[in-house]
Scaffold this active site. Structure first.
Site, short mmCIF file in Angstrom:
data_model
loop_
_atom_site.label_atom_id
_atom_site.label_comp_id
_atom_site.label_asym_id
_atom_site.label_seq_id
_atom_site.Cartn_x
_atom_site.Cartn_y
_atom_site.Cartn_z
N ARG A 1 0.35 -6.67 2.87
CA ARG A 1 0.20 -5.45 2.09
C ARG A 1 0.08 -4.23 2.99
O ARG A 1 0.55 -3.15 2.65
CB ARG A 1 -1.02 -5.58 1.17
CG ARG A 1 -1.31 -4.33 0.35
CD ARG A 1 -2.49 -4.55 -0.59
NE ARG A 1 -2.92 -3.32 -1.20
CZ ARG A 1 -2.38 -2.76 -2.26
NH1 ARG A 1 -1.36 -3.35 -2.84
NH2 ARG A 1 -2.84 -1.63 -2.76
N CYS B 1 -11.26 1.64 -0.84
CA CYS B 1 -10.11 2.05 -0.02
C CYS B 1 -10.48 3.25 0.86
O CYS B 1 -11.09 4.21 0.39
CB CYS B 1 -8.93 2.41 -0.92
SG CYS B 1 -7.40 2.69 0.00
N GLY C 1 -10.33 -2.20 -10.73
CA GLY C 1 -10.83 -3.13 -9.72
C GLY C 1 -12.33 -3.20 -9.75
O GLY C 1 -12.92 -4.15 -10.25
N GLN D 1 -8.02 -0.49 6.35
CA GLN D 1 -7.86 0.59 5.37
C GLN D 1 -8.71 0.34 4.14
O GLN D 1 -8.47 0.89 3.07
CB GLN D 1 -6.38 0.74 4.97
CG GLN D 1 -5.48 1.15 6.12
CD GLN D 1 -4.07 1.43 5.66
OE1 GLN D 1 -3.85 2.08 4.65
NE2 GLN D 1 -3.08 0.94 6.42
N SER E 1 0.82 -1.21 0.00
CA SER E 1 0.00 0.00 0.00
C SER E 1 0.86 1.26 0.00
O SER E 1 0.43 2.31 -0.48
CB SER E 1 -0.92 0.01 1.23
OG SER E 1 -0.13 -0.02 2.43
N GLY F 1 -22.91 19.26 -16.91
CA GLY F 1 -22.32 18.25 -17.79
C GLY F 1 -22.92 16.87 -17.64
O GLY F 1 -22.64 15.97 -18.44
N GLY G 1 -9.09 4.19 -4.47
CA GLY G 1 -9.94 3.07 -4.88
C GLY G 1 -11.32 3.13 -4.25
O GLY G 1 -11.51 3.72 -3.17
N SER G 2 -12.28 2.49 -4.92
CA SER G 2 -13.67 2.55 -4.44
C SER G 2 -13.85 1.88 -3.08
O SER G 2 -14.77 2.22 -2.34
CB SER G 2 -14.60 1.90 -5.47
OG SER G 2 -14.29 0.52 -5.61
N GLY H 1 -12.11 -4.89 -0.27
CA GLY H 1 -10.76 -4.35 -0.37
C GLY H 1 -9.78 -5.21 0.40
O GLY H 1 -10.13 -5.83 1.41
#
Length: 364
Positions: free
Chosen positions: A278, A177, A233, A291, A122, A351, A174-175, A259
């Site tokens: 990790r 994380c 991911g 995490q 990480s 937008g 990350g989604s 995760g």
């Protein structure tokens, strides 16, 4: 011996079961073979002329050293963009940690023919990873190494100086994380990719944007900011080919997604060691700091349908920008021809889809 040699033995019952292998095998003088060192084009020509399904490759001692199959030719035709090495074999990568016992794993991986290893951490700017990179480059100088994760040019410098061949960029984006929330460590992904890529390109080191990719537009932004490729991911987690079983909730087909930093991953029996390594935890730790989170993601169908959509979306994006290739896209950014602007909340609202009572959003 092939399946064709034994297809009819079952019908012979006891007689077939008692037949010697030598009686079933095709004699060497009747085999269609090729000598070791034959080019792929010549081997394909022999297969085409002999109308055989397999072509054994033998050395001067008569030992079998390789086998070319007709199905390989079909796969090359059906998947022309597959990543292959100089032997026309698929590229294979493996993830390892920076622990001492991973050196034995790496030795087995090299013997198995691995093409690239990813040092999974990480926070890549550590003495453990730097020492591991130096050790690998000293023992296996031709093995490609992807280091990381990093988010600053200073972090990238230490790994590049150690001899890394590629970098993963991203921390807390990350989604699943929550590193930025829990540890107060990380960086916004766009800034991280730009800063690291701008430094790493001076040394010819490619950058992988790892985290925060939710759509084709995010891939375009990552590549436009200097990344050579992206890691996906959550974007691929809901596909048929991803690990895990589907389940239904409120009528929606979902798949579990967690995760590596989540407590569920670290406490998984027999499989949580990689997750703990990790995030610098040990099995004996009484307190583990998560995490990451566990969640569920909507079914996206097969990657065979989803990936072509992503590729075509990138092609349309480059067309709109005016870049004929991704290298031109990056050069346009560094020359100032391609510019990024800050969008206000009202601009982001404008937008997106707005002013409708209801709508259906189908991407492909």
């Amino acid at each position: 011996v092939t399946s064709r040699d034994i297809d009819f033995l079952l019908e012979k019952g006891t007689e077939g079961a008692q037949m010697l292998l030598s009686e079933v095998m095709t004699p060497v003088d009747e085999l269609v073979t090729a000598k070791a060192g034959v080019t792929l084009q010549d081997a394909n020509h022999i297969l085409e002329k002999s109308k055989k399904g397999k072509l054994p490759i033998i050395n001067e001692n008569g030992d079998l050293v390789a086998l070319i199959a007709r199905t390989d030719l079909k796969k090359s035709r059906e998947f022309p963009y597959a990543s292959k090495d100089e032997n026309n074999q698929l590229l294979v990568g493996a993830a390892i940690s920076t622990r001492e016992d991973d050196k034995a794993r790496l030795e087995a991986l090299v013997m198995a023919g691995v093409d690239v290893v990813v040092l999974d951490s990480s926070q890549g700017n550590s003495i453990f990873q730097i020492n591991m990179i130096r050790w690998i480059k000293e023992k296996y100088p031709n093995l490609q190494i992807i280091g990381g994760n990093v988010v600053t040019a200073c972090q990238a410098k230490n790994l590049i100086d150690a001899g890394v061949d590629g970098l993963r960029v991203g921390m807390g984006a990350g989604s699943i994380c929550i590193t930025q929330e829990v540890m107060a460590v990380g960086r916004s992904q766009g800034t991280a990719v730009y800063k690291v890529a701008e430094y790493a390109r001076r040394f010819g080191v490619p950058v992988i944007a790892d985290g925060g990719i939710q759509s084709v537009g995010h891939i375009m932004k990552a590549l436009g900011l200097g990344a050579s490729t992206v890691m996906m991911g959550s974007l691929l987690a809901g596909t048929t080919e991803a690990p895990g079983d589907y389940f239904y909730q409120d009528g929606v087909r979902l798949k579990k997604y967690r995760g590596m930093g989540s407590l569920e991953a670290m406490e998984k029996k027999g499989g949580g060691v990689a997750a703990m390594d990790r995030y610098f935890h040990k099995d004996s730790d009484k307190v583990k700091v998560a995490q990451g989170v566990s969640g569920s993601i909507v079914d996206k169908g097969s990657v065979l349908r989803y990936l072509p959509y992503l590729i075509r979306g990138l092609q349309h994006g480059c067309q709109d920008i005016g870049a004929r290739s991704l290298s031109i896209l990056r050069s346009m950014m560094y020359s100032g021809e391609l510019k990024f602007e800050r969008r206000t909340p009202s601009a982001q609202y404008e937008g997106g889809v707005h002013s409708l009572h209801s709508f259906e959003k189908r991407l492909y």
